[in-house]
Design a protein around this motif. Sequence first.
Motif, PDB file in Angstrom:
ATOM      1  N   ASP A 101      25.044   7.907 -22.274  1.00  0.00           N
ATOM      2  CA  ASP A 101      24.466   9.229 -22.552  1.00  0.00           C
ATOM      3  C   ASP A 101      23.182   9.096 -23.360  1.00  0.00           C
ATOM      4  N   THR A 102      23.180   8.199 -24.325  1.00  0.00           N
ATOM      5  CA  THR A 102      21.987   7.972 -25.145  1.00  0.00           C
ATOM      6  C   THR A 102      20.840   7.453 -24.282  1.00  0.00           C
ATOM      7  N   ALA A 103      21.142   6.512 -23.385  1.00  0.00           N
ATOM      8  CA  ALA A 103      20.114   5.979 -22.490  1.00  0.00           C
ATOM      9  C   ALA A 103      19.566   7.073 -21.576  1.00  0.00           C
ATOM     10  N   ILE A 104      20.446   7.891 -21.030  1.00  0.00           N
ATOM     11  CA  ILE A 104      20.026   8.977 -20.137  1.00  0.00           C
ATOM     12  C   ILE A 104      19.125   9.959 -20.887  1.00  0.00           C
ATOM     13  N   GLU A 105      19.518  10.324 -22.098  1.00  0.00           N
ATOM     14  CA  GLU A 105      18.697  11.236 -22.903  1.00  0.00           C
ATOM     15  C   GLU A 105      17.326  10.633 -23.185  1.00  0.00           C
ATOM     16  N   HIS A 106      17.289   9.344 -23.440  1.00  0.00           N
ATOM     17  CA  HIS A 106      16.013   8.655 -23.673  1.00  0.00           C
ATOM     18  C   HIS A 106      15.117   8.769 -22.445  1.00  0.00           C
ATOM     19  N   PHE A 107      15.662   8.465 -21.274  1.00  0.00           N
ATOM     20  CA  PHE A 107      14.866   8.515 -20.048  1.00  0.00           C
ATOM     21  C   PHE A 107      14.403   9.946 -19.747  1.00  0.00           C
ATOM     22  N   GLN A 108      15.261  10.923 -20.004  1.00  0.00           N
ATOM     23  CA  GLN A 108      14.856  12.317 -19.810  1.00  0.00           C
ATOM     24  C   GLN A 108      13.691  12.667 -20.733  1.00  0.00           C
ATOM     25  N   ALA A 109      13.765  12.245 -21.980  1.00  0.00           N
ATOM     26  CA  ALA A 109      12.695  12.514 -22.935  1.00  0.00           C
ATOM     27  C   ALA A 109      11.395  11.842 -22.520  1.00  0.00           C
ATOM     28  N   GLU A 110      11.495  10.725 -21.806  1.00  0.00           N
ATOM     29  CA  GLU A 110      10.316  10.018 -21.302  1.00  0.00           C
ATOM     30  C   GLU A 110       9.751  10.679 -20.037  1.00  0.00           C
ATOM     31  N   GLY A 111      10.434  11.694 -19.538  1.00  0.00           N
ATOM     32  CA  GLY A 111       9.958  12.394 -18.350  1.00  0.00           C
ATOM     33  C   GLY A 111      10.320  11.743 -17.034  1.00  0.00           C
ATOM     34  N   LEU A 112      11.209  10.762 -17.075  1.00  0.00           N
ATOM     35  CA  LEU A 112      11.627  10.101 -15.840  1.00  0.00           C
ATOM     36  C   LEU A 112      12.653  10.971 -15.119  1.00  0.00           C
TER      37      LEU A 112
END
Length: 146
Positions: A101-112
Amino acid sequence: MIIRKAKQSELEQVISLSPQAIYDGTLGEVMPSGEKVKSLVNPLLDKGGFYFIAVENDEILGWVLVGTTKDQFTEKPSGFIYELYLRQQYRGKGYSKRLMDTAIEHFQAEGLTEIRLSAKVDNPAVRMYEIMGFTTRTVSMSLNIE
């Protein structure tokens, strides 16, 4: 338990545990040397990849190694989960999902808009990935001709 980016001082410990992570992830097929792990991980870290670690009382429980990649045909960038690992004694407590979940949130924040990963077909983590919404995109096949 908290999840945060690994500090530089913690990378040595994570990398020292990575041979076991690869052994478990390959279902016992591969136990790389520490040097082999470094040769695989260092280029990822040099390209901006990093570890999110799960920590409790200054002990590393597990991690997820994240980075970005580009589609070989379209050049579209996507997030990539290079490694997810929980030390044996911490499995079955939901920590893997929290790391993901943390990784997914990171990628979402990066706009991926897409995240990819690779796993052995019989790896028990595949079921968790499917529950989280990951789907099979490609199939890699092999033929042993020994």
